[in-house]
Design a protein around this motif. Sequence first.
Motif, short mmCIF file in Angstrom:
data_model
loop_
_atom_site.label_atom_id
_atom_site.label_comp_id
_atom_site.label_asym_id
_atom_site.label_seq_id
_atom_site.Cartn_x
_atom_site.Cartn_y
_atom_site.Cartn_z
N LYS A 153 0.82 -1.21 0.00
CA LYS A 153 0.00 0.00 0.00
C LYS A 153 0.85 1.27 0.00
CE LYS A 153 -3.95 -2.19 0.35
NZ LYS A 153 -3.37 -3.47 -0.07
N LEU A 162 -9.13 -8.56 1.68
CA LEU A 162 -10.38 -7.91 2.07
C LEU A 162 -10.68 -8.20 3.54
CD1 LEU A 162 -12.48 -8.97 -1.03
CD2 LEU A 162 -11.44 -6.75 -0.62
N ALA A 171 -17.53 -6.33 1.16
CA ALA A 171 -16.39 -5.91 0.34
C ALA A 171 -16.38 -4.40 0.10
CB ALA A 171 -16.41 -6.65 -0.99
N GLN A 172 -17.58 -3.86 0.01
CA GLN A 172 -17.73 -2.41 -0.19
C GLN A 172 -16.88 -1.59 0.78
OE1 GLN A 172 -20.73 -0.90 -2.14
NE2 GLN A 172 -19.38 0.86 -1.97
N SER A 210 -14.09 -2.48 2.30
CA SER A 210 -12.68 -2.58 1.95
C SER A 210 -12.38 -1.69 0.74
CB SER A 210 -12.31 -4.02 1.61
OG SER A 210 -12.37 -4.82 2.77
N PHE A 211 -13.31 -1.62 -0.18
CA PHE A 211 -13.11 -0.77 -1.36
C PHE A 211 -12.97 0.69 -0.94
CE2 PHE A 211 -15.85 -4.00 -3.91
CZ PHE A 211 -14.79 -4.88 -3.89
N HIS A 261 -9.64 1.37 0.39
CA HIS A 261 -8.67 1.51 -0.70
C HIS A 261 -8.77 2.87 -1.36
CE1 HIS A 261 -7.00 -2.66 -1.58
NE2 HIS A 261 -7.36 -2.59 -0.32
N GLN A 262 -9.99 3.35 -1.46
CA GLN A 262 -10.16 4.68 -2.04
C GLN A 262 -9.37 5.71 -1.25
OE1 GLN A 262 -14.09 6.38 -1.78
NE2 GLN A 262 -13.44 8.24 -2.85
N LEU A 294 -15.41 1.58 -9.97
CA LEU A 294 -16.11 0.56 -9.20
C LEU A 294 -17.34 0.05 -9.96
CD1 LEU A 294 -16.25 -1.08 -6.61
CD2 LEU A 294 -17.56 0.77 -5.57
N GLU A 330 -11.60 -9.56 -4.77
CA GLU A 330 -10.16 -9.29 -4.62
C GLU A 330 -9.65 -8.55 -5.86
OE1 GLU A 330 -7.82 -9.92 -2.23
OE2 GLU A 330 -9.21 -10.84 -0.80
N ALA A 345 -10.77 -4.94 -5.74
CA ALA A 345 -9.96 -4.18 -4.79
C ALA A 345 -8.60 -3.84 -5.39
CB ALA A 345 -9.78 -4.99 -3.50
N LEU A 383 -9.04 -0.99 -8.43
CA LEU A 383 -9.71 0.30 -8.21
C LEU A 383 -8.81 1.49 -8.52
CD1 LEU A 383 -11.75 -0.32 -4.96
CD2 LEU A 383 -12.65 0.30 -7.20
#
Lengths: 277, 333
Positions: free
Chosen positions: A110, B110, B116-117, B119-120, B123-124, B138, B167, B170, B173
């Motif tokens: 990351k 995740l 999962a949303q 975790s997304f 990541h954002q 997305l 995965e 993710a 993205l």
Amino acid sequence: MRTSSHPPYLDVLLTFARNNLVREMTFRMNFIAHGVAVTFWMGLQLFFYNLIYQHRDEIGPGSGWTRERYFVFLATVMMVNSLMQTFFVPNMKLFSELIRKGNLDFALLKPIDTQFLITFARMDWSALGNFFFGIGVLIYALIKMDYVPSVLQCVLYAIYILLGVAIFYSVVLAMATSSIWMGRNQSLDQFWFYITTFARYPLEIYTGSLGTPIRYVFTFIIPVLVVVNVPARIMAMGLREDHWPLACYTVCISLISLFLSRKLFNFALRQYRSASS
Amino acid sequence: MTLTIDVQNLTKTYRVHQKKEGLKAALIGLGKRTYHEVPAVQGIDLQVHQGEFVAFLGPNGAGKTTTLKLLSGVINPTAGHATVLGHIPWKRENAYRRRFALVMGQKNQLWWDLPAQESFRLHQKIYRIETEQFDRSLNELIDVLDVSKLLKQPVRELSLGERMKMELIAALLHSPDILFLDEPTIGLDVVAQHNIQQFLRHYQQTRKITVLLTSHYMKDITALCKRVVIIAKGRIHYDGSLKGITDQFGGYKILTVQFADDIESPPDLSKYGTVQSIQPPQVTIQVPRAEVASVLSHVLNQHDIADVSVEDPPLENMIAEVFSLAAEEENAS
């Protein structure tokens, strides 16, 4: 598209906080049970010290730790422990586990400081109840003492709690980091418990042939004794001149601890070998 | 074409504690330990250009995953150089880490207990993706992978195939320029495998990103990659087109002959090549490539034949041959 190259630490922190809260809420009963268990343990401690103070007016003759003052000390223990258990201990356990299973890979990918990521990913909100429990005990003790602390005292108290947490965090980070060489560190929990046990009592009890070596070791080598003692003294005994040297030392040693543990962490990451997939 | 990945003499050696069997040995091991060096990657050279889809093939423990981990900066090499998009991976610079993604079929990133949303979203924040771009990426990924109904389910309740799709989302993205895929279809059923393959092909073709893939499924590789790198024992043994493997290592063809009469025991064809199977009225033999034409005319002349086919041996067999050749070389040296 990408506005800045600087990772948005506060945004990430808030998202962690939110995600963890959502996660804990899904296991509602666990959340409640854990909160109750932790508070119960602290209540038991209160009961235990009450018992001791039925036999003694002061711990350590002339130390000044009367029942009410000692409750201030205990409140500080609760607050520091609660902050550790909410924010850092779960993360360090997870970190140790990530190393063992090779799942640290994702953290290393990351575009954000790895130490930040592994320090704040998990938050155990149910352990925060004790923080407020601690505040309650503090207020109770202050009322009993009929003592109103000054604003400066309160500010310094808060600062020194944070410095104490920083020292504890550095110690637990160093312990968890050692998993990179040890493969796993199951004793993390136990070690943590043993070391913090020493920090749960006033410095004054560590005298004589048994106590003095312990006081030196846990003040200068693994500086956990100053974590609770320094803020607790400020709140319970006021700003006394003879307490200043240790207070100054605490500022220095907390910064040094943070610095050294980060060095160790970064050094360890270079040795990380990632478990096979 | 721009050079995206440039690897020179990359080497990774692990020091491994030798464990011996039994309690007594384990007790001795507490005190004195014997280590030995395991060369996972031994001086690999590799150049990959932008937009290539390269497959890493090799038996377990060949060094495929280690190579991907080196290129993604997860581990440091023992020796050698590598630049990816102009960065040295193991310096772990944020500028580099923003531009690639690693997906591992055996590990998940995740949050297990959350949809999962969530975790997304994380990541954002970490990749600092603008909301507008995030929503666009997305929605597109959800659409192509057909997972809109699964976004609100905790990840632990998803099937393996569904989880792999998540995965992938993710990982994509932040629109990486390079994608490292380590056995992305492992453990998936045929349909799920096919879906993932289709998606990867589509995604790579529309975005022209560079992809490095390791897989044990030949179907993944034939469906996706033009270029194949065969690694065994930490060394590259083949680097070229998929078809080139057949030319280089497929020294024979498979000849299947079906006799006209419904006979119990078909004539003996072993003089032409190695007989692989006899299932009357059908016989399959392995014939050296150079002799195919003459064998074919002989057989057709001398027997009453209903049907005949000539095929390349299955890719799996050839790859297995390359692997065993590599092992032999290694033992010899």
